[in-house]
Design a protein around this motif. Structure first.
Motif, short mmCIF file in Angstrom:
data_model
loop_
_atom_site.label_atom_id
_atom_site.label_comp_id
_atom_site.label_asym_id
_atom_site.label_seq_id
_atom_site.Cartn_x
_atom_site.Cartn_y
_atom_site.Cartn_z
N LYS A 1 7.02 -13.90 -1.55
CA LYS A 1 6.16 -15.07 -1.26
C LYS A 1 4.68 -14.68 -1.12
O LYS A 1 3.80 -15.53 -1.17
N TYR A 2 4.41 -13.38 -0.94
CA TYR A 2 3.02 -12.92 -0.82
C TYR A 2 2.52 -12.26 -2.10
O TYR A 2 1.37 -11.85 -2.17
N CYS A 3 3.41 -12.09 -3.06
CA CYS A 3 3.10 -11.20 -4.17
C CYS A 3 2.43 -11.93 -5.34
O CYS A 3 3.06 -12.76 -6.01
N GLY A 4 1.16 -11.64 -5.57
CA GLY A 4 0.42 -12.26 -6.66
C GLY A 4 1.06 -12.02 -8.00
O GLY A 4 1.13 -12.91 -8.84
N PHE A 5 1.57 -10.83 -8.20
CA PHE A 5 2.21 -10.47 -9.47
C PHE A 5 3.41 -11.40 -9.73
O PHE A 5 3.56 -11.96 -10.81
N ILE B 1 -6.03 -14.41 0.31
CA ILE B 1 -4.82 -13.78 0.83
C ILE B 1 -5.10 -13.11 2.18
O ILE B 1 -6.18 -12.60 2.42
N ASN B 2 -4.08 -13.21 3.03
CA ASN B 2 -4.19 -12.61 4.36
C ASN B 2 -3.57 -11.22 4.32
O ASN B 2 -2.36 -11.05 4.51
N LYS B 3 -4.40 -10.21 4.05
CA LYS B 3 -3.87 -8.85 3.87
C LYS B 3 -3.19 -8.35 5.14
O LYS B 3 -2.21 -7.63 5.07
N LYS B 4 -3.74 -8.73 6.29
CA LYS B 4 -3.19 -8.25 7.56
C LYS B 4 -1.73 -8.72 7.71
O LYS B 4 -0.85 -7.96 8.08
N LYS B 5 -1.51 -9.99 7.36
CA LYS B 5 -0.15 -10.55 7.49
C LYS B 5 0.80 -9.88 6.50
O LYS B 5 1.93 -9.53 6.83
N ILE B 6 0.32 -9.68 5.29
CA ILE B 6 1.16 -9.02 4.27
C ILE B 6 1.52 -7.61 4.73
O ILE B 6 2.69 -7.19 4.64
N VAL B 7 0.54 -6.90 5.26
CA VAL B 7 0.80 -5.52 5.70
C VAL B 7 1.80 -5.50 6.85
O VAL B 7 2.70 -4.66 6.90
N GLU B 8 1.67 -6.45 7.77
CA GLU B 8 2.63 -6.52 8.89
C GLU B 8 4.05 -6.69 8.37
O GLU B 8 4.98 -6.01 8.79
N LEU C 1 0.69 -6.54 -4.55
CA LEU C 1 0.63 -7.32 -3.31
C LEU C 1 -0.80 -7.71 -2.93
O LEU C 1 -1.02 -8.37 -1.91
N GLY C 2 -1.76 -7.29 -3.74
CA GLY C 2 -3.15 -7.68 -3.48
C GLY C 2 -3.81 -6.91 -2.35
O GLY C 2 -4.80 -7.35 -1.76
N LEU C 3 -3.26 -5.72 -2.01
CA LEU C 3 -3.85 -4.93 -0.93
C LEU C 3 -5.07 -4.16 -1.41
O LEU C 3 -5.84 -3.64 -0.60
N THR C 4 -5.23 -4.06 -2.69
CA THR C 4 -6.42 -3.43 -3.28
C THR C 4 -6.72 -4.07 -4.63
O THR C 4 -5.80 -4.50 -5.33
N ASP C 5 -8.01 -4.13 -4.96
CA ASP C 5 -8.42 -4.60 -6.28
C ASP C 5 -8.83 -3.43 -7.15
O ASP C 5 -9.27 -3.61 -8.28
N ASN C 6 -8.75 -2.24 -6.58
CA ASN C 6 -9.25 -1.06 -7.28
C ASN C 6 -8.18 -0.41 -8.15
O ASN C 6 -6.99 -0.59 -7.93
N ASP C 7 -8.66 0.39 -9.10
CA ASP C 7 -7.76 1.13 -9.97
C ASP C 7 -7.90 2.63 -9.74
O ASP C 7 -7.01 3.41 -10.06
N LEU D 1 -6.46 1.31 1.53
CA LEU D 1 -5.21 1.33 2.31
C LEU D 1 -5.43 1.94 3.69
O LEU D 1 -4.78 1.54 4.66
N MET D 2 -6.35 2.90 3.78
CA MET D 2 -6.65 3.50 5.09
C MET D 2 -7.20 2.45 6.06
O MET D 2 -7.03 2.56 7.26
N GLU D 3 -7.84 1.42 5.51
CA GLU D 3 -8.36 0.32 6.36
C GLU D 3 -7.24 -0.57 6.87
O GLU D 3 -7.38 -1.21 7.91
#
Ligand code: SF4
Length: 213
Positions: free
Chosen positions: A203-207, A2-9, A150-156, A165-167
């Motif tokens: 279209k970007y959402c893994g869930f 997944i392209n996190k940068k594109k999803i965040v934009e 949205l796959g922006l983090t794998d952490n819990d 997210l700060m990144e």
């Protein structure tokens, strides 16, 4: 991959369009009140907290007032917010520390704030971002859920999610973005019945894609 940068934009564009007025929905007139209201908002709706603080802040006007509070009476005062025993004990204790160690003035540094009882990075970031212009990502239940979907983090773990997210999110947007995500969560991407069919991020959402099969 997944392209996190594109999803965040796309996410930021959508949030700025849809929730341009998003802000903290707790009622407060100064940092002291926002700190107390944010602690009370744990496991409670902001609406209910606002009903309680409407009278609470007429009775307790400073950390000194909370430090001197009769604990049983204070528990009754905040009972409708739930978990009132722990909340009352933490607020009284942290108020005693602020009075003794900081001369009754709230510290404006996150490392100092999180040493106080009952204050985690979420609460500290709400207050510092909204009252002191120090941006911070507020990892509440909505921010956590949507970021994971949205796959922006794998952490819990909230601290690790905050770091992920700060990144990805520009620093100057951290506070407003957090409030926009909370609105998005309340409005569309809810925990139980997300309105995925009307979500521009689907279209970007893994869930969603997993659910659809
Ligand atoms: Fe949330 Fe559904 Fe949108 Fe995914 S597609 S972000 S689950 S509303």
């Amino acid at each position: 991959m997944i392209n996190k940068k594109k999803i965040v934009e796309e996410l930021i564009r959508f949030l700025d369009e849809r929730y341009s007025d998003a802000k903290c929905s707790l009622d407060y007139v100064n940092p002291f009140q926002l700190l107390i209201a944010t602690i009370l908002s744990a496991q409670c709706t902001d609406e209910r907290v606002n009903k309680v603080t409407c009278t609470l802040f007429k009775k307790y006007r400073s950390f000194e007032d909370f430090a001197r509070a009769d604990i049983e009476e204070f528990m009754e005062d905040i009972k409708p917010t739930g978990f009132y025993r722990n909340k009352a004990k933490n607020i009284k204790k942290l108020s005693e520390i602020v009075v003794e160690k900081y001369d009754g003035k709230m510290p404006e540094d996150i490392d100092e704030l999180v040493k106080l009882p009952g204050i985690g990075r979420k609460t500290a970031n709400v207050v510092l971002g909204n009252c002191f212009g120090k941006p911070g990502i507020v990892v509440d239940t909505h921010v956590k859920r949507i970021s994971q979907r949205l796959g922006l983090t794998d952490n819990d773990n909230p601290d690790k999610i905050e770091r992920d997210l700060m990144e990805l999110i520009p620093e100057e947007k951290w506070t407003k973005w957090s409030h926009q995500m909370i609105e998005f969560g309340r409005d569309i991407c809810s925990a139980r019945k997300p309105k995925c069919e009307s979500c521009p991020l689907s279209k970007y959402c893994g869930f969603y894609l997993d659910k659809k099969g």
